[in-house]
Design a protein around this motif. Sequence first.
Motif, PDB file in Angstrom:
ATOM      1  N   LEU A   1      14.907  98.002  33.711  1.00 12.33           N
ATOM      2  CA  LEU A   1      14.820  96.563  33.971  1.00 12.33           C
ATOM      3  C   LEU A   1      13.425  96.150  34.420  1.00 12.33           C
ATOM      4  O   LEU A   1      12.947  95.060  34.082  1.00 12.33           O
TER       5      LEU A   1
ATOM      6  N   PHE B   1      20.631  87.216  29.755  1.00  8.63           N
ATOM      7  CA  PHE B   1      21.105  88.600  29.900  1.00  8.63           C
ATOM      8  C   PHE B   1      21.442  89.207  28.543  1.00  8.63           C
ATOM      9  O   PHE B   1      21.035  90.329  28.243  1.00  8.63           O
TER      10      PHE B   1
ATOM     11  N   ASN C   1      21.151  95.302  38.258  1.00  2.00           N
ATOM     12  CA  ASN C   1      20.723  93.899  38.184  1.00  2.00           C
ATOM     13  C   ASN C   1      20.669  93.266  39.564  1.00  2.00           C
ATOM     14  O   ASN C   1      19.755  92.481  39.857  1.00  2.00           O
TER      15      ASN C   1
ATOM     16  N   TYR D   1      11.692  86.130  30.230  1.00  2.00           N
ATOM     17  CA  TYR D   1      12.687  85.341  30.947  1.00  2.00           C
ATOM     18  C   TYR D   1      12.172  83.934  31.223  1.00  2.00           C
ATOM     19  O   TYR D   1      12.927  82.957  31.129  1.00  2.00           O
TER      20      TYR D   1
ATOM     21  N   THR E   1      17.871  90.896  28.158  1.00  2.00           N
ATOM     22  CA  THR E   1      18.067  92.121  28.943  1.00  2.00           C
ATOM     23  C   THR E   1      18.702  93.234  28.125  1.00  2.00           C
ATOM     24  O   THR E   1      18.174  94.355  28.074  1.00  2.00           O
TER      25      THR E   1
END
Length: 304
Positions: free
Chosen positions: A189, A211, A102, A197, A215
């Motif tokens: 990612l 997240f 990340n 997002y 994610t």
Amino acid sequence: MRKAKSLQETQHYSAKDNAVGYLLMTPWLIGFILMWAIPAGMSIYYSFTDYNLLSAPNWVGFQNYVTILTTDTNFRQALFVTLGYVFVMVPLRLIFALFVANLLNKKHVGMAMYRVLYYVPSIIGGSIAVSVVWKQIFGNQGVIMSLLERFGIEQEYSLVGNPRTALFVIILMGVWQFGSSMLIFLSGLKQIPDALYESAAMDGATPIQRFWKITIPMLTPTIFFNLIQQIINGLRIFTESKIITDGGPMNSTLTYVLYLYRTAFTNFHMGYSCALAWIMVLIIGLATVLLFKTQKSWVYYEAQ
């Protein structure tokens, strides 16, 4: 006539293409047969024998397996140590790898260099030289012991000489080798659309909410792949336990493959060690099957 001729030409080209395909496969096929199929078959046979490399194998049936599963205390200790290593090391490695991925999933000058630097431990981490260095760092005269003494923390034994802490030193080295998992996470990612997002941010979602809600669900296939890979690698740990502690102290770091190695090449019980090897193959197979059985409940695929 034209259809018949066309069919003949198709069959001709098909046979020719098949011949070329088999020809190109030949090097791999020869390697597979000589380097895997034949040794695996011999290993299965030897696992049912009493064989010491010096004399002809003596057929004993399932006796090796019965002894391993019923009376071999070293087998139980090695299995306990290895499973403990996997259960602690794998989650820590994946969490740390995801955290670093990340951080590196940003567009900054020099980011490629940072990614290479973080990947280096995975390249050299399993080497004998690094294991020797790790042993020196945590040994009696190592950096860690010196720092503990400076802070007034006296230790009767070094961290690798204490049965309570020796395995954690090896676990720490395993977590340090997070580079390969990090790169896989980084690739995953980059596949997550930025629009998700942006939409969540416009709706007022915080970074932590983005997240956990975007994610992690989108990354579950990558987590699943990394989890299987790291469990398999963790169950096969050998170099670290062999070089750093040699299974000690008091068998507190006696991993499964190290015990298998000792059985085969120190005690020359080759048939017994082959049985140990196939039990490990079965354990890895069962762990993989169980993970695949659970993926429907937590792994998200876009095609679903």
